[in-house]
Design a protein around this motif. Structure first.
Motif, PDB file in Angstrom:
ATOM      1  N   PHE A 119       0.812  -1.231   0.000  1.00  0.00           N
ATOM      2  CA  PHE A 119       0.000   0.000   0.000  1.00  0.00           C
ATOM      3  C   PHE A 119       0.842   1.278   0.000  1.00  0.00           C
ATOM      4  N   PRO A 120       1.896   1.382   0.828  1.00  0.00           N
ATOM      5  CA  PRO A 120       2.686   2.616   0.793  1.00  0.00           C
ATOM      6  C   PRO A 120       3.306   2.894  -0.571  1.00  0.00           C
ATOM      7  N   SER A 121       3.750   1.852  -1.276  1.00  0.00           N
ATOM      8  CA  SER A 121       4.338   2.044  -2.608  1.00  0.00           C
ATOM      9  C   SER A 121       3.285   2.511  -3.602  1.00  0.00           C
ATOM     10  N   VAL A 122       2.117   1.863  -3.588  1.00  0.00           N
ATOM     11  CA  VAL A 122       1.019   2.254  -4.482  1.00  0.00           C
ATOM     12  C   VAL A 122       0.653   3.716  -4.222  1.00  0.00           C
ATOM     13  N   ASP A 123       0.507   4.077  -2.962  1.00  0.00           N
ATOM     14  CA  ASP A 123       0.155   5.448  -2.592  1.00  0.00           C
ATOM     15  C   ASP A 123       1.221   6.436  -3.056  1.00  0.00           C
ATOM     16  N   TYR A 124       2.480   6.087  -2.888  1.00  0.00           N
ATOM     17  CA  TYR A 124       3.589   6.958  -3.287  1.00  0.00           C
ATOM     18  C   TYR A 124       3.507   7.298  -4.774  1.00  0.00           C
ATOM     19  N   PHE A 125       3.339   6.277  -5.610  1.00  0.00           N
ATOM     20  CA  PHE A 125       3.330   6.516  -7.053  1.00  0.00           C
ATOM     21  C   PHE A 125       2.033   7.174  -7.521  1.00  0.00           C
ATOM     22  N   GLU A 126       0.909   6.839  -6.918  1.00  0.00           N
ATOM     23  CA  GLU A 126      -0.347   7.505  -7.278  1.00  0.00           C
ATOM     24  C   GLU A 126      -0.285   8.991  -6.952  1.00  0.00           C
ATOM     25  N   ARG A 127       0.214   9.345  -5.791  1.00  0.00           N
ATOM     26  CA  ARG A 127       0.283  10.762  -5.382  1.00  0.00           C
ATOM     27  C   ARG A 127       1.197  11.581  -6.288  1.00  0.00           C
ATOM     28  N   ARG A 128       2.187  10.951  -6.852  1.00  0.00           N
ATOM     29  CA  ARG A 128       3.149  11.663  -7.696  1.00  0.00           C
ATOM     30  C   ARG A 128       2.867  11.473  -9.185  1.00  0.00           C
ATOM     31  N   ALA A 129       1.774  10.798  -9.501  1.00  0.00           N
ATOM     32  CA  ALA A 129       1.374  10.538 -10.891  1.00  0.00           C
ATOM     33  C   ALA A 129       2.476   9.848 -11.686  1.00  0.00           C
ATOM     34  N   ILE A 130       3.193   8.941 -11.026  1.00  0.00           N
ATOM     35  CA  ILE A 130       4.215   8.138 -11.692  1.00  0.00           C
ATOM     36  C   ILE A 130       3.539   6.835 -12.135  1.00  0.00           C
ATOM     37  N   PRO A 131       3.553   6.535 -13.427  1.00  0.00           N
ATOM     38  CA  PRO A 131       2.911   5.306 -13.888  1.00  0.00           C
ATOM     39  C   PRO A 131       3.545   4.074 -13.229  1.00  0.00           C
ATOM     40  N   PHE A 132       2.703   3.114 -12.877  1.00  0.00           N
ATOM     41  CA  PHE A 132       3.218   1.894 -12.271  1.00  0.00           C
ATOM     42  C   PHE A 132       2.328   0.717 -12.616  1.00  0.00           C
ATOM     43  N   VAL A 133       2.916  -0.461 -12.497  1.00  0.00           N
ATOM     44  CA  VAL A 133       2.172  -1.713 -12.596  1.00  0.00           C
ATOM     45  C   VAL A 133       2.382  -2.438 -11.275  1.00  0.00           C
ATOM     46  N   VAL A 134       1.432  -3.291 -10.940  1.00  0.00           N
ATOM     47  CA  VAL A 134       1.577  -4.152  -9.767  1.00  0.00           C
ATOM     48  C   VAL A 134       1.892  -5.550 -10.277  1.00  0.00           C
ATOM     49  N   ALA A 135       2.993  -6.116  -9.788  1.00  0.00           N
ATOM     50  CA  ALA A 135       3.395  -7.470 -10.159  1.00  0.00           C
ATOM     51  C   ALA A 135       3.321  -8.335  -8.909  1.00  0.00           C
ATOM     52  N   ALA A 153      -8.590  -5.333  -4.136  1.00  0.00           N
ATOM     53  CA  ALA A 153      -8.060  -5.287  -2.774  1.00  0.00           C
ATOM     54  C   ALA A 153      -7.134  -4.094  -2.574  1.00  0.00           C
ATOM     55  N   LEU A 154      -6.415  -3.695  -3.619  1.00  0.00           N
ATOM     56  CA  LEU A 154      -5.501  -2.556  -3.529  1.00  0.00           C
ATOM     57  C   LEU A 154      -6.173  -1.238  -3.890  1.00  0.00           C
ATOM     58  N   ASP A 155      -7.454  -1.315  -4.329  1.00  0.00           N
ATOM     59  CA  ASP A 155      -8.213  -0.121  -4.718  1.00  0.00           C
ATOM     60  C   ASP A 155      -7.450   0.696  -5.767  1.00  0.00           C
ATOM     61  N   LEU A 156      -6.946  -0.010  -6.787  1.00  0.00           N
ATOM     62  CA  LEU A 156      -6.151   0.635  -7.831  1.00  0.00           C
ATOM     63  C   LEU A 156      -7.027   1.445  -8.773  1.00  0.00           C
ATOM     64  N   ASP A 157      -6.452   2.496  -9.329  1.00  0.00           N
ATOM     65  CA  ASP A 157      -7.138   3.271 -10.355  1.00  0.00           C
ATOM     66  C   ASP A 157      -7.413   2.353 -11.548  1.00  0.00           C
ATOM     67  N   THR A 158      -8.535   2.595 -12.228  1.00  0.00           N
ATOM     68  CA  THR A 158      -8.870   1.833 -13.423  1.00  0.00           C
ATOM     69  C   THR A 158      -7.729   1.962 -14.431  1.00  0.00           C
ATOM     70  N   GLY A 159      -7.344   0.859 -15.010  1.00  0.00           N
ATOM     71  CA  GLY A 159      -6.285   0.879 -16.022  1.00  0.00           C
ATOM     72  C   GLY A 159      -4.900   0.573 -15.474  1.00  0.00           C
ATOM     73  N   THR A 160      -4.749   0.498 -14.154  1.00  0.00           N
ATOM     74  CA  THR A 160      -3.441   0.140 -13.601  1.00  0.00           C
ATOM     75  C   THR A 160      -3.249  -1.366 -13.771  1.00  0.00           C
ATOM     76  N   PRO A 161      -2.257  -1.779 -14.561  1.00  0.00           N
ATOM     77  CA  PRO A 161      -2.068  -3.205 -14.815  1.00  0.00           C
ATOM     78  C   PRO A 161      -1.641  -3.984 -13.569  1.00  0.00           C
ATOM     79  N   VAL A 162      -2.179  -5.177 -13.433  1.00  0.00           N
ATOM     80  CA  VAL A 162      -1.770  -6.126 -12.397  1.00  0.00           C
ATOM     81  C   VAL A 162      -1.380  -7.407 -13.121  1.00  0.00           C
ATOM     82  N   LEU A 163      -0.208  -7.939 -12.809  1.00  0.00           N
ATOM     83  CA  LEU A 163       0.301  -9.138 -13.456  1.00  0.00           C
ATOM     84  C   LEU A 163       0.776 -10.126 -12.404  1.00  0.00           C
ATOM     85  N   LEU A 164       0.774 -11.385 -12.761  1.00  0.00           N
ATOM     86  CA  LEU A 164       1.385 -12.406 -11.929  1.00  0.00           C
ATOM     87  C   LEU A 164       2.798 -12.632 -12.450  1.00  0.00           C
ATOM     88  N   CYS A 165       3.759 -12.846 -11.541  1.00  0.00           N
ATOM     89  CA  CYS A 165       5.129 -13.049 -11.993  1.00  0.00           C
ATOM     90  C   CYS A 165       5.886 -13.938 -11.025  1.00  0.00           C
TER      91      CYS A 165
END
Length: 194
Positions: A119-135, A153-165
């Protein structure tokens, strides 16, 4: 025959962050995809850090990144990705602003056994408008969850990619990085058109 990349053409290096909670596999991902021997700033966990380093779920972990990890991937002549793995503990967050400066985007690694840690990482990048994916790093023995459930569960913005890796697997890591570059390109194009 002359090279397509001349001495007059500067090389382009795209900066990518690899972030996430403590013990999620950031160092492993950078190391598995880097074409060079990665720079690592790992130190042994100590008794002094026992109260601040939550090792629940990663009891076998004996080291931690104290500054950053660094790796490189050459895409083609004149174009490289520089990978910067961030430290996972709160006490090293003062480094994040320097590491994030000029970044194209970020990979937020997640462990579904400790999902709240990202959550802290997701929040950090969302607040700074830095594009990110969740892996989602699929650790052996952990429950698999659909990417849609992780996104909810992470309440991600629509369009934020989530991948399994699998952070240990070079090809899996490359797919995550390709997804990030494509996502960042779409976000950049959308801003230019707005």
């Amino acid at each position: 025959m002359a090279s397509k990349h001349s001495e007059d053409t500067p090389a382009l290096a795209l900066k990518i962050l690899v972030a996430g909670g403590f013990g999620v596999g950031k160092t492993t991902l950078v190391g598995s995809v880097s074409e060079i021997r990665p720079l690592r700033t790992e130190e042994n966990l100590t008794e002094a850090g026992r109260d601040v380093d939550d090792t629940g779920g990663v009891e076998q972990k004996t080291t931690t990144t104290v500054a950053m990890d660094f790796g490189r991937i050459t895409i083609r002549e004149g174009l490289s990705l520089y990978l910067f793995g961030t430290p996972g503990q709160d006490r090293f967050w003062f480094l994040w602003d320097e590491l994030a400066h000029g970044a194209l985007g970020a990979v937020v690694l997640a462990d579904t056994r400790r999902l709240a840690d990202c959550f802290p990482s997701v929040d950090y990048f969302e607040r700074r408008a830095i594009p990110f994916v969740v892996a989602v790093n699929c650790f052996q023995g952990s429950r698999r969850h659909a990417v849609e459930k992780v996104s909810l569960a992470l309440d991600l913005d629509t369009g934020t990619p989530v991948l399994l890796c699998d952070a240990r697997d070079r090809e899996s890591g490359k797919k995550v990085l390709v997804a990030l570059v494509e996502h960042a390109s779409r976000r950049h194009a959308a801003r230019l058109l707005a």
